[in-house]
Design a protein around this motif. Structure first.
Motif, PDB file in Angstrom:
ATOM      1  N   LYS A 151       1.027  -1.128   0.016  1.00 20.32           N
ATOM      2  CA  LYS A 151       0.080  -0.260   0.082  1.00 20.32           C
ATOM      3  C   LYS A 151       0.963   1.351   0.047  1.00 20.32           C
ATOM      4  O   LYS A 151       1.871   1.083   0.696  1.00 20.32           O
ATOM      5  CB  LYS A 151      -0.929   0.100   1.422  1.00 20.32           C
ATOM      6  N   GLN A 152       0.385   2.307  -0.679  1.00 24.69           N
ATOM      7  CA  GLN A 152       1.197   3.681  -0.691  1.00 24.69           C
ATOM      8  C   GLN A 152       0.217   4.694  -0.776  1.00 24.69           C
ATOM      9  O   GLN A 152      -0.718   4.875  -1.640  1.00 24.69           O
ATOM     10  CB  GLN A 152       2.090   3.567  -2.057  1.00 24.69           C
ATOM     11  N   GLY A 153       0.489   5.885  -0.141  1.00 22.29           N
ATOM     12  CA  GLY A 153      -0.047   7.003  -0.120  1.00 22.29           C
ATOM     13  C   GLY A 153      -1.552   7.107   0.472  1.00 22.29           C
ATOM     14  O   GLY A 153      -2.005   6.149   0.832  1.00 22.29           O
ATOM     15  N   ASP A 154      -1.958   7.988   0.817  1.00 22.85           N
ATOM     16  CA  ASP A 154      -3.228   8.468   1.410  1.00 22.85           C
ATOM     17  C   ASP A 154      -4.204   9.198   0.833  1.00 22.85           C
ATOM     18  O   ASP A 154      -3.741  10.100  -0.030  1.00 22.85           O
ATOM     19  CB  ASP A 154      -3.315   9.081   2.987  1.00 22.85           C
ATOM     20  N   THR A 155      -5.472   8.587   0.762  1.00 23.00           N
ATOM     21  CA  THR A 155      -6.636   9.497   0.016  1.00 23.00           C
ATOM     22  C   THR A 155      -7.820   9.307   0.555  1.00 23.00           C
ATOM     23  O   THR A 155      -8.051   8.456   1.444  1.00 23.00           O
ATOM     24  CB  THR A 155      -6.766   9.188  -1.448  1.00 23.00           C
ATOM     25  N   ARG A 159      -8.609   5.844   2.839  1.00 20.96           N
ATOM     26  CA  ARG A 159      -8.138   4.470   1.970  1.00 20.96           C
ATOM     27  C   ARG A 159      -6.544   4.798   1.561  1.00 20.96           C
ATOM     28  O   ARG A 159      -6.204   6.102   1.817  1.00 20.96           O
ATOM     29  CB  ARG A 159      -8.901   4.243   0.648  1.00 20.96           C
ATOM     30  N   VAL A 160      -5.912   4.034   0.888  1.00 21.35           N
ATOM     31  CA  VAL A 160      -4.557   4.273   0.319  1.00 21.35           C
ATOM     32  C   VAL A 160      -4.882   4.564  -1.215  1.00 21.35           C
ATOM     33  O   VAL A 160      -5.631   4.092  -1.424  1.00 21.35           O
ATOM     34  CB  VAL A 160      -3.432   3.301   0.804  1.00 21.35           C
ATOM     35  N   GLU A 161      -3.946   5.272  -1.559  1.00 15.94           N
ATOM     36  CA  GLU A 161      -4.008   5.598  -3.125  1.00 15.94           C
ATOM     37  C   GLU A 161      -3.476   4.650  -4.241  1.00 15.94           C
ATOM     38  O   GLU A 161      -4.169   4.284  -5.220  1.00 15.94           O
ATOM     39  CB  GLU A 161      -3.014   6.964  -3.433  1.00 15.94           C
ATOM     40  N   GLU A 197      -4.395   2.126  -8.998  1.00 18.94           N
ATOM     41  CA  GLU A 197      -4.196   3.356  -8.019  1.00 18.94           C
ATOM     42  C   GLU A 197      -5.641   4.160  -8.303  1.00 18.94           C
ATOM     43  O   GLU A 197      -6.465   3.603  -9.225  1.00 18.94           O
ATOM     44  CB  GLU A 197      -3.149   4.342  -8.449  1.00 18.94           C
ATOM     45  N   GLN A 229      -9.610  -2.158  -2.163  1.00 20.68           N
ATOM     46  CA  GLN A 229      -9.604  -2.368  -0.903  1.00 20.68           C
ATOM     47  C   GLN A 229     -11.250  -2.450  -0.338  1.00 20.68           C
ATOM     48  O   GLN A 229     -11.151  -3.281   0.855  1.00 20.68           O
ATOM     49  CB  GLN A 229      -9.063  -0.751  -0.492  1.00 20.68           C
TER      50      GLN A 229
END
Length: 183
Positions: free
Chosen positions: A78-82, A100-102, A121, A129
């Motif tokens: 998982k990478q990044g947040d959104t 969630r994650v990006e 993405e 997710q």
């Protein structure tokens, strides 16, 4: 024939699903029924436990309107947040911004048991997710504040009661046609 969609907080939605080990005709039939239920409800994804089947299988929708099946999925990274607006077929008429994650990397089997890995993405990562959460026994409202979750829970319990009443009323003429009730 499409299966009925289960309304949260039904126990099947709050329990982890079991891995798929039989990739035969029963899985194919389940996937067809899930696709029909998803289409009828105008959804972009559906997990087997949303139709009452506690198996680790889901259908993931893409933004172009197509979809694909995922069996025994696992999120590898998982990478990044959104935060995106999210709804759920098992929590009808509720839309909330959900953290969630990006980007995700997911490993899954298709309906023929072949393994795949995909990086996604944006909206597709979000749907992955959401559906994998279902398979792990979680609904998107689990990511919301306790106040929002409580208010949504009250609405869903009222909806469950209303749907149960409608089902009983629909069955009443059928019972009456069979003759008097016996004790």
């Amino acid at each position: 024939m499409a299966r009925d969609i289960v309304i949260w907080p039904h126990k099947v939605l709050t329990t982890s699903t079991q891995p798929v080990t039989d990739f035969g005709p029963a899985l194919e039939k389940l996937l067809e029924e899930m696709a029909e239920a998803m289409a009828e409800a105008k959804g972009i994804g559906i997990a087997a436990n949303q139709v009452g089947v506690p198996l680790r299988v889901a259908i993931v929708g893409r933004e172009d309107g197509t979809s694909f099946e995922i069996v025994n999925p696992q999120i590898l990274s998982k990478q990044g947040d959104t935060k995106l607006e999210e709804g759920c077929l098992s929590v009808p008429d509720v839309w909330e911004k959900c953290p969630r994650v990006e980007r995700v990397k997911v490993r899954y089997q298709d309906k023929t048991a072949q393994w795949h890995e995909v990086e996604a993405e944006g909206r597709l990562a979000h749907v992955f997710q959401h559906e994998i959460d279902h398979l792990d026994g979680h609904v998107f409202v689990d990511h919301l504040s306790s106040l929002k979750r409580t208010l949504i829970l009250e609405r869903m319990r009222k909806l469950q009661k209303s749907l149960a009443r409608q089902k009983d009323e629909a069955a009443a003429p059928e019972r009456d046609a069979k003759g008097p009730k016996r004790s």
